[in-house]
Design an enzyme around this catalytic site. Structure first.
Site, PDB file in Angstrom:
ATOM      1  N   SER A  22      62.588  43.190   0.919  1.00  0.00           N
ATOM      2  CA  SER A  22      63.345  42.392  -0.043  1.00  0.00           C
ATOM      3  C   SER A  22      64.329  43.253  -0.823  1.00  0.00           C
ATOM      4  O   SER A  22      65.360  42.775  -1.290  1.00  0.00           O
ATOM      5  CB  SER A  22      62.392  41.691  -1.021  1.00  0.00           C
ATOM      6  OG  SER A  22      61.739  42.625  -1.868  1.00  0.00           O
TER       7      SER A  22
ATOM      8  N   HIS B 266      56.610  44.145  -4.680  1.00  0.00           N
ATOM      9  CA  HIS B 266      57.780  45.018  -4.756  1.00  0.00           C
ATOM     10  C   HIS B 266      57.343  46.476  -4.904  1.00  0.00           C
ATOM     11  O   HIS B 266      56.345  46.766  -5.557  1.00  0.00           O
ATOM     12  CB  HIS B 266      58.646  44.599  -5.943  1.00  0.00           C
ATOM     13  CG  HIS B 266      60.037  45.140  -5.917  1.00  0.00           C
ATOM     14  ND1 HIS B 266      60.353  46.378  -6.421  1.00  0.00           N
ATOM     15  CD2 HIS B 266      61.193  44.615  -5.451  1.00  0.00           C
ATOM     16  CE1 HIS B 266      61.655  46.591  -6.277  1.00  0.00           C
ATOM     17  NE2 HIS B 266      62.186  45.538  -5.674  1.00  0.00           N
TER      18      HIS B 266
ATOM     19  N   THR C  34      66.126  45.702   0.362  1.00  0.00           N
ATOM     20  CA  THR C  34      67.199  46.251   1.193  1.00  0.00           C
ATOM     21  C   THR C  34      67.847  45.204   2.101  1.00  0.00           C
ATOM     22  O   THR C  34      68.622  45.561   2.990  1.00  0.00           O
ATOM     23  CB  THR C  34      66.654  47.406   2.054  1.00  0.00           C
ATOM     24  OG1 THR C  34      65.531  46.948   2.821  1.00  0.00           O
ATOM     25  CG2 THR C  34      66.209  48.572   1.186  1.00  0.00           C
ATOM     26  N   SER C  35      67.523  43.939   1.873  1.00  0.00           N
ATOM     27  CA  SER C  35      68.125  42.850   2.660  1.00  0.00           C
ATOM     28  C   SER C  35      69.031  42.045   1.736  1.00  0.00           C
ATOM     29  O   SER C  35      68.782  40.871   1.454  1.00  0.00           O
ATOM     30  CB  SER C  35      67.033  41.958   3.263  1.00  0.00           C
ATOM     31  OG  SER C  35      66.159  42.730   4.049  1.00  0.00           O
ATOM     32  N   LYS C  36      70.103  42.674   1.311  1.00  0.00           N
ATOM     33  CA  LYS C  36      70.918  42.109   0.244  1.00  0.00           C
ATOM     34  C   LYS C  36      72.402  42.220   0.565  1.00  0.00           C
ATOM     35  O   LYS C  36      72.835  43.182   1.216  1.00  0.00           O
ATOM     36  CB  LYS C  36      70.636  42.841  -1.078  1.00  0.00           C
ATOM     37  CG  LYS C  36      69.183  42.738  -1.551  1.00  0.00           C
ATOM     38  CD  LYS C  36      68.937  43.603  -2.782  1.00  0.00           C
ATOM     39  CE  LYS C  36      67.494  43.516  -3.266  1.00  0.00           C
ATOM     40  NZ  LYS C  36      67.197  42.294  -4.004  1.00  0.00           N
TER      41      LYS C  36
ATOM     42  N   CYS D  49      70.533  39.900  -8.557  1.00  0.00           N
ATOM     43  CA  CYS D  49      69.796  41.139  -8.305  1.00  0.00           C
ATOM     44  C   CYS D  49      70.153  42.107  -9.426  1.00  0.00           C
ATOM     45  O   CYS D  49      71.277  42.609  -9.485  1.00  0.00           O
ATOM     46  CB  CYS D  49      70.142  41.756  -6.958  1.00  0.00           C
ATOM     47  SG  CYS D  49      69.338  43.371  -6.713  1.00  0.00           S
TER      48      CYS D  49
ATOM     49  N   SER E  92      58.317  39.916  -4.628  1.00  0.00           N
ATOM     50  CA  SER E  92      59.668  39.466  -4.320  1.00  0.00           C
ATOM     51  C   SER E  92      59.752  39.113  -2.849  1.00  0.00           C
ATOM     52  O   SER E  92      59.319  39.895  -1.993  1.00  0.00           O
ATOM     53  CB  SER E  92      60.686  40.569  -4.648  1.00  0.00           C
ATOM     54  OG  SER E  92      61.995  40.162  -4.326  1.00  0.00           O
TER      55      SER E  92
ATOM     56  N   MET F  45      61.923  44.681  -9.659  1.00  0.00           N
ATOM     57  CA  MET F  45      63.232  44.055  -9.572  1.00  0.00           C
ATOM     58  C   MET F  45      63.904  44.145 -10.941  1.00  0.00           C
ATOM     59  O   MET F  45      63.250  43.968 -11.973  1.00  0.00           O
ATOM     60  CB  MET F  45      63.092  42.585  -9.172  1.00  0.00           C
ATOM     61  CG  MET F  45      62.301  42.364  -7.881  1.00  0.00           C
ATOM     62  SD  MET F  45      60.504  42.405  -8.108  1.00  0.00           S
ATOM     63  CE  MET F  45      60.225  40.746  -8.722  1.00  0.00           C
ATOM     64  N   GLY F  46      65.213  44.405 -10.941  1.00  0.00           N
ATOM     65  CA  GLY F  46      65.919  44.531 -12.210  1.00  0.00           C
ATOM     66  C   GLY F  46      65.880  43.256 -13.028  1.00  0.00           C
ATOM     67  O   GLY F  46      65.726  43.282 -14.252  1.00  0.00           O
TER      68      GLY F  46
ATOM     69  N   ASN G 109      69.014  45.118  -9.975  1.00  0.00           N
ATOM     70  CA  ASN G 109      69.201  46.490  -9.526  1.00  0.00           C
ATOM     71  C   ASN G 109      70.612  46.715  -8.989  1.00  0.00           C
ATOM     72  O   ASN G 109      71.296  47.671  -9.380  1.00  0.00           O
ATOM     73  CB  ASN G 109      68.150  46.838  -8.463  1.00  0.00           C
ATOM     74  CG  ASN G 109      66.843  47.301  -9.072  1.00  0.00           C
ATOM     75  OD1 ASN G 109      66.789  48.327  -9.731  1.00  0.00           O
ATOM     76  ND2 ASN G 109      65.791  46.534  -8.859  1.00  0.00           N
TER      77      ASN G 109
END
Length: 403
Positions: A71, A319, A73-75, A109, A314, A323-324, A111
């Site tokens: 989750s 996670h 790195t799939s953005k 997101c 997430s 998550m930010g 982050n």
């Protein structure tokens, strides 16, 4: 007999930048660089970005794409010069499902927000007169998914974005320059606590009833007490690392069911079944009072150095850090006396907390106040870092976004 030659459309190349922001990474695009069909929301855009990332991938590896099969790195991110007054850049975030042909546009997101400012500056989306020769550029970001303002304080050296530095962010292997990110009015219109309560009794059939704080600051989040979670004889204490939950299918199913019933209680969905098509939001997290543990990198985390422990899921998995946007929710809830987050941190009035997560610790702060019997979040702030990993073009088959 000769076989008839088959022809296929060639690959096309699209300008893109691969960036890390906080403990996430993703593929960044300037809106005007996308093929015309993908410059507007819709099936063509989703199909293109799915192919860029390499989804859906039944193998769960993203071998044929830019995704990292987690989750974090799939953005994907799409940026454009802002058409909103007093903002520099519009920031649109897409959370890409790994195993389904689906992109969730329902949230932010936090982050990757840390990388938006530097990408915007490097791409000429911020007016030159707003960038100092040395110091910090204040990049005013319009977060288009949730229609919120975020300020990124991007370090500048000799007129260029400063990416290297000595700031350590747990969950990121190497040091980099510190980027402070301010989330303004993260809760916005309506009640920050959509049920009207700081704590609810959340009933989840066949699982249990939990004290839950459900909050919409940063990202809709459901907070539970770790010691109330007891399913099939398994208990939780808030010091868990990824493998303790992500290798347990029953645990993942339990948390997803809790998330679904929490989403319904928050008014985000009408039927439990709708949660499957809303994977990015809400998040579900559990909190506990401070306790010693060893982080995923082998670092000893002392209970004396944190105010509480928090673990969050997430896209259906625990996670690896935090998550930010969930950190925004943690910061906000921690400053409201009586929430499960505040009580786990010891209760009372506070302006910030240091919480433990699987990769280490993070300090977050918030400015909240009670107005007309409603809690208002004015600002949440935290420090992240960001770095360009690669820039150039991504290539995809020329017909992959023809729908």
């Amino acid at each position: 007999m000769a076989h008839k030659a088959q022809t296929f459309p060639p690959q096309i190349k699209i300008p893109a930048t691969y960036m890390r922001g906080g403990t996430s990474k993703g593929v960044f695009f300037n809106l005007t660089d996308l093929p015309e069909e993908a410059q507007v929301p819709g099936p063509a855009r989703d199909a293109l970005l799915l192919r860029v990332v390499g989804s859906p991938d039944p193998y769960g590896k993203h071998t044929d794409g830019m995704g990292g099969a987690t989750s974090s790195t799939s953005k994907t991110v799409i940026l454009s010069k802002s058409d909103i007054a007093d903002h520099d850049v519009n920031y649109l975030f897409g959370q890409v499902s790994i195993d389904k042909p689906f992109i969730d546009w329902s949230g932010n997101c936090g982050n990757l927000t840390a990388a938006v400012g530097s990408f915007a500056i490097n791409s000429g989306l911020v007016d030159a007169d707003r960038i100092p020769e040395n110091g910090h550029a204040e990049v005013r970001i319009w977060q288009a998914n949730i229609e919120k303002t975020i300020i990124a304080h991007v370090p500048i050296t000799n007129g260029q974005v400063q990416e290297t530095g000595d700031f350590i962010l747990d969950g990121v292997t190497f040091p980099a320059a510190e980027v402070q990110v301010d989330f303004l009015d993260p809760a916005g219109e309506g009640s920050m606590f959509p049920t009207g309560n700081l704590v609810d009794e959340l009933e989840v059939p066949n699982i249990g009833t939990f004290k839950a704080t459900m909050i919409t600051a940063g990202i809709p989040t459901i907070f539970l007490n770790a010691d109330e979670i007891n399913f099939n004889g398994k208990t939780y204490n808030g010091t868990e690392l990824q493998e303790a939950i992500n290798n347990d299918d029953e645990a993942l199913e339990m948390f997803e069911l809790i998330r679904a019933y929490g989403a319904k209680a928050m008014g985000l969905i009408e039927n439990i079944e709708e949660a499957a098509n809303r994977q990015h939001t809400p998040k579900v997290a559990f909190v506990a009072s401070p306790a010693d543990y060893v982080s995923s990198s082998g670092k000893n985390i002392s209970a004396n150095d944190i105010d509480l422990n928090v673990r969050a899921l997430s896209m259906g998995k625990l996670h690896h850090a935090m998550m930010g946007t969930a950190a925004v929710a943690i910061a906000t809830a921690s400053t409201v006396p009586g929430t499960v987050v505040n009580l786990a941190a010891g209760g009372g009035d506070r302006q910030s907390v240091v919480f433990g997560h699987p990769s280490g610790t993070l300090k977050v702060g918030a400015e909240t106040e009670l107005q007309n019997d409603q809690w208002i979040a004015k600002k949440v702030f935290m420090s992240r870092s960001a770095r360009i990993l690669m820039e150039g073009w991504v290539r995809v088959p020329g017909d992959c976004f023809t729908v």
